[in-house]
Design a protein around this motif. Structure first.
Motif: not given
Length: 180
Positions: A24-30, A34-39
Motif C-alpha cells: 500500500a505504501a509502495h502504491a502511494e509512492r509510485v 504507473v497510473i496511466d498503464f497499470i490498473p
C-alpha cells in the motif's frame, strides 16, 4: 522464501498478502509513475485494498494461474513483475511489470523478466510467453524488444482502463526462440 539477485542492491522476491502495508505504501509512492498503464494503481488505495489485490495473486498461484513478485532496491519495494495469466495446460503465460521512476534505466525489469522467462520455459515447459502493453508505453515495448520478443500486432480498443478504451500491443517469445 527465495530471492533472486538483480543487482548489488536489488532483488526479486515473492510479493504476498502479509506484505499488504508495504505494498500500500509502495502504491502511494509510485501511483503517479504507473497510473496511466497499470490498473491496480487506481484500486490499491489502502492496506485493505492492497491485501485484497495480493490475495487474488496468492489464490492464482495456488491454482497455478499466476504469480506476483516484487523488486526491492536497498530493501525498499520499488516495482514488481507478474505472470498476469499462466495457463500450464496450453503452455501460454503473460508477463507484466511496473517500476517507479526513481530506479528506472538500470535494467532491473529486463533482468527480472529474463529470470521469469527462463523459469517458465525451462522449469514449467511453457511454449509461449506473452507481453501486452499500450502502444503509448514505449518503455514497456522497449523491454519486450530487449527480451527478444516479437511484436505480433495490435488489438484495437482491447483494454479498458478507467472507462477509457485503448489499444494493446501484443508481443511474444516462443520457447524455441528463447533457447536459440
Amino acid at each position: 522464501m527465495f530471492a533472486v539477485t538483480l543487482a548489488d542492491d536489488a532483488e526479486l522476491r515473492p510479493l504476498e498478502p502479509w506484505q499488504a502495508a508495504e505494498f500500500a505504501a509502495h502504491a502511494e509512492r509510485v501511483r503517479r509513475d504507473v497510473i496511466d498503464f497499470i490498473p491496480w494503481a487506481r484500486t490499491v488505495v489502502d492496506e485493505a485494498s492492497a491485501r485484497d489485490f495480493l490475495q487474488r495473486y496468492a489464490d492464482k498461484q495456488v491454482r497455478d494461474e499466476g504469480r506476483l513478485y516484487g523488486i526491492w532496491v536497498d530493501g525498499v519495494l520499488e516495482g514488481g513483475t507478474v505472470f498476469r495469466t499462466f495457463d500450464a495446460a496450453q503452455g501460454v503465460c503473460e508477463a507484466g511489470v511496473w517500476l517507479g521512476t526513481g530506479v528506472r534505466g538500470r535494467g532491473l525489469v529486463t533482468t527480472a523478466v529474463r529470470h521469469m522467462i527462463d523459469w517458465a520455459f525451462g522449469v514449467r515447459g511453457m511454449a509461449r510467453v506473452e507481453w501486452y502493453c499500450d502502444p503509448r508505453n514505449t518503455a514497456s515495448a522497449a523491454v519486450a524488444k530487449r527480451l527478444g520478443m516479437t511484436c505480433e500486432g495490435v488489438h484495437r480498443d482491447a483494454f479498458v482502463l478507467d472507462g477509457e478504451r485503448s489499444d494493446e500491443q501484443v508481443w511474444a517469445v516462443l520457447a524455441r526462440e528463447w533457447r536459440a
